[in-house]
Design a protein around this motif. Structure first.
Motif, mmCIF file in Angstrom:
data_model
loop_
_atom_site.group_PDB
_atom_site.id
_atom_site.type_symbol
_atom_site.label_atom_id
_atom_site.label_comp_id
_atom_site.label_asym_id
_atom_site.label_seq_id
_atom_site.Cartn_x
_atom_site.Cartn_y
_atom_site.Cartn_z
ATOM 1 N N THR A 1 42.816 5.047 28.002
ATOM 2 C CA THR A 1 44.134 4.889 28.584
ATOM 3 C C THR A 1 44.791 6.256 28.710
ATOM 4 O O THR A 1 45.086 6.869 27.684
ATOM 5 C CB THR A 1 45.001 3.925 27.743
ATOM 6 N N PRO A 2 44.928 6.804 29.906
ATOM 7 C CA PRO A 2 44.621 6.216 31.207
ATOM 8 C C PRO A 2 43.225 6.608 31.708
ATOM 9 O O PRO A 2 42.526 7.380 31.065
ATOM 10 C CB PRO A 2 45.699 6.833 32.098
ATOM 11 N N LEU A 3 42.891 6.058 32.878
ATOM 12 C CA LEU A 3 41.633 6.378 33.542
ATOM 13 C C LEU A 3 41.830 6.320 35.057
ATOM 14 O O LEU A 3 42.892 5.924 35.535
ATOM 15 C CB LEU A 3 40.524 5.423 33.080
ATOM 16 N N ILE A 4 40.803 6.730 35.792
ATOM 17 C CA ILE A 4 40.871 6.726 37.258
ATOM 18 C C ILE A 4 39.992 5.602 37.789
ATOM 19 O O ILE A 4 38.843 5.444 37.360
ATOM 20 C CB ILE A 4 40.423 8.077 37.841
ATOM 21 N N ILE A 5 40.556 4.813 38.688
ATOM 22 C CA ILE A 5 39.830 3.680 39.256
ATOM 23 C C ILE A 5 39.598 3.870 40.754
ATOM 24 O O ILE A 5 40.262 4.669 41.413
ATOM 25 C CB ILE A 5 40.584 2.353 39.036
ATOM 26 N N ALA A 6 38.645 3.110 41.255
ATOM 27 C CA ALA A 6 38.369 3.057 42.691
ATOM 28 C C ALA A 6 38.048 1.616 43.050
ATOM 29 O O ALA A 6 37.739 0.789 42.180
ATOM 30 C CB ALA A 6 37.196 3.960 43.047
ATOM 31 N N ASN A 7 38.126 1.314 44.335
ATOM 32 C CA ASN A 7 37.690 0.014 44.828
ATOM 33 C C ASN A 7 36.166 0.002 44.800
ATOM 34 O O ASN A 7 35.512 0.936 45.259
ATOM 35 C CB ASN A 7 38.200 -0.201 46.257
ATOM 36 N N GLU A 8 35.589 -1.058 44.257
ATOM 37 C CA GLU A 8 34.131 -1.130 44.143
ATOM 38 C C GLU A 8 33.456 -1.058 45.511
ATOM 39 O O GLU A 8 32.353 -0.507 45.642
ATOM 40 C CB GLU A 8 33.731 -2.419 43.423
ATOM 41 N N LYS A 9 34.127 -1.566 46.524
ATOM 42 C CA LYS A 9 33.570 -1.495 47.878
ATOM 43 C C LYS A 9 33.487 -0.042 48.351
ATOM 44 O O LYS A 9 32.520 0.360 49.005
ATOM 45 C CB LYS A 9 34.431 -2.321 48.834
ATOM 46 N N THR A 10 34.507 0.750 48.023
ATOM 47 C CA THR A 10 34.512 2.164 48.378
ATOM 48 C C THR A 10 33.377 2.897 47.672
ATOM 49 O O THR A 10 32.670 3.721 48.263
ATOM 50 C CB THR A 10 35.860 2.809 48.001
ATOM 51 N N VAL A 11 33.183 2.587 46.389
ATOM 52 C CA VAL A 11 32.137 3.231 45.602
ATOM 53 C C VAL A 11 30.762 2.963 46.203
ATOM 54 O O VAL A 11 29.917 3.861 46.290
ATOM 55 C CB VAL A 11 32.188 2.751 44.134
ATOM 56 N N LYS A 12 30.539 1.735 46.636
ATOM 57 C CA LYS A 12 29.240 1.371 47.193
ATOM 58 C C LYS A 12 29.044 1.907 48.609
ATOM 59 O O LYS A 12 27.953 2.356 48.971
ATOM 60 C CB LYS A 12 29.081 -0.147 47.193
ATOM 61 N N ALA A 13 30.104 1.881 49.410
ATOM 62 C CA ALA A 13 29.985 2.277 50.818
ATOM 63 C C ALA A 13 30.094 3.781 51.023
ATOM 64 O O ALA A 13 29.485 4.332 51.945
ATOM 65 C CB ALA A 13 31.059 1.561 51.646
ATOM 66 N N GLU A 14 30.886 4.464 50.165
ATOM 67 C CA GLU A 14 31.125 5.896 50.357
ATOM 68 C C GLU A 14 30.968 6.668 49.043
ATOM 69 O O GLU A 14 31.920 7.269 48.547
ATOM 70 C CB GLU A 14 32.524 6.123 50.922
ATOM 71 N N PRO A 15 29.784 6.666 48.479
ATOM 72 C CA PRO A 15 29.579 7.369 47.212
ATOM 73 C C PRO A 15 29.880 8.857 47.291
ATOM 74 O O PRO A 15 30.322 9.463 46.319
ATOM 75 C CB PRO A 15 28.103 7.101 46.890
ATOM 76 N N GLU A 16 29.642 9.450 48.482
ATOM 77 C CA GLU A 16 29.913 10.877 48.638
ATOM 78 C C GLU A 16 31.413 11.174 48.560
ATOM 79 O O GLU A 16 31.829 12.239 48.094
ATOM 80 C CB GLU A 16 29.324 11.398 49.958
ATOM 81 N N LEU A 17 32.245 10.232 49.017
ATOM 82 C CA LEU A 17 33.700 10.383 48.914
ATOM 83 C C LEU A 17 34.131 10.365 47.448
ATOM 84 O O LEU A 17 34.939 11.191 47.012
ATOM 85 C CB LEU A 17 34.403 9.259 49.678
ATOM 86 N N VAL A 18 33.585 9.435 46.690
ATOM 87 C CA VAL A 18 33.924 9.324 45.268
ATOM 88 C C VAL A 18 33.502 10.584 44.527
ATOM 89 O O VAL A 18 34.253 11.127 43.709
ATOM 90 C CB VAL A 18 33.257 8.078 44.647
ATOM 91 N N ALA A 19 32.309 11.077 44.816
ATOM 92 C CA ALA A 19 31.813 12.290 44.161
ATOM 93 C C ALA A 19 32.666 13.502 44.514
ATOM 94 O O ALA A 19 32.964 14.342 43.646
ATOM 95 C CB ALA A 19 30.352 12.529 44.550
#
Length: 320
Positions: free
Chosen positions: A211-229
């Motif tokens: 607490t706290p942490l950074i989250i993302a939409n799981e769809k974004t993680v799967k579709a755009e891994p390069e964006l997350v990285a």
């Protein structure tokens, strides 16, 4: 005249190049969990120093308004957000597609605080006292658990609901409250208010959650891994800068969010600079056992209707 024309043409060329570069960046929205504070300093440093831009991102940091960061990220109105392990567990138990991608802090820096005059030193001392509750889902279950562990009767504590501001309510509306030491704790010292503080992570390892942490939409993680990285590479540089340069990082946050008290920000950054990475090998890392034990406890206490697979709730995969 020719020199003036040349200078003007060069300026126009540079302007057009900078505009083109701006237009080439991927626009990204990050929603905070609350008003801006030192928990978010690494994000503001990454913005100020151009780490996001260098990663090809045009980042906009917003506040959550009436909705939670989890709701906003799950709806697709922000690619990333700041949240808590508890909130992610609640979301995933309801099939809301959010996933934690980095821990901002390695350990839980929150705990129970009271004025020294209240003589509250341990959970047993909560009996007969008024607790100021902000109403977050697992709050009272945690309070009941740590009181039981100390052979105290939770029923003997009076719960005062809707308490949010520690300094305007402590000793008046409530005898003890839950605070984050890195913000309200250091501020109490700055104001010369004598308090006793009981760190939650010292009471039970279950409650040393992220607490706290950074989250993302799981769809974004799967579709755009390069964006997350790319996002995490820049954010990581921002937080590492905070760790190595707390004074300069505090100045950046103050510049970006001028309504904050400069003295409080500097005190907070000096404390949190040691907590962001703490005993982890690198900033952002998350441990399966931390997710598992708190998730199991939440299910045991019926805070989530179904068990949540801890390994599906977070990932370290996209950290640099």
């Amino acid at each position: 005249m020719n020199k003036i024309l040349t200078v003007l043409l060069m300026a126009l060329l540079l302007f057009s190049v900078s505009c083109k570069k701006k237009s080439d960046l991927r626009r990204v929205t990050v929603v905070l969990d609350w008003t801006p504070n030192t928990n978010h300093a690494g994000l503001y440093v990454a913005l100020q120093h151009g780490y996001f831009r260098d990663a090809g991102l045009d980042v906009n940091i917003i506040q959550p308004g009436q909705n939670t960061a989890d709701q906003i990220v799950a709806s697709g109105n922000a690619q990333f957000g700041v949240s808590y392990q508890e909130s992610v567990m609640l979301a995933r138990a309801e099939d809301i597609p959010v996933i934690s991608i980095a821990a901002i802090m390695q350990h839980n820096t929150s705990g129970f605080a009271a004025l020294k005059s209240a003589n509250i030193k341990r959970p047993k001392d909560f009996e007969g006292k008024r607790y100021g509750s902000s109403g977050w889902p697992s709050e009272l279950a945690i309070l009941e658990t740590i009181m039981k562990d100390d052979s105290a009767d939770f029923a003997k504590t009076k719960i005062i609901s809707g308490v949010y501001d520690f300094f305007s309510t402590i000793g008046k509306d409530a005898d003890f409250e839950w605070i984050y030491w890195g913000w309200d704790g250091v501020e109490a010292h700055r104001r010369n208010i004598e308090i006793d503080f009981i760190p939650i992570r010292g009471l039970n390892p279950i409650f040393d959650f992220y607490t706290p942490l950074i989250i993302a939409n799981e769809k974004t993680v799967k579709a755009e891994p390069e964006l997350v990285a790319a996002f995490l590479a820049a954010a990581s540089k921002g937080y590492e800068y905070c760790i190595e340069n707390p004074t300069a990082a505090a100045d950046i946050l103050i510049k970006q969010v001028p309504e904050l008290n400069p003295e409080q920000v500097h005190l907070s950054m000096n404390y949190l600079s040691k907590e962001y990475r703490s005993d982890a090998d690198k900033w952002g890392m998350q441990k399966l056992e931390v997710w598992q034990r708190f998730g199991d406890w939440m299910h045991e206490k019926a805070l989530i209707p179904v068990p949540v697979k801890a390994e599906a709730a977070f990932t370290n995969k996209y950290l640099p």
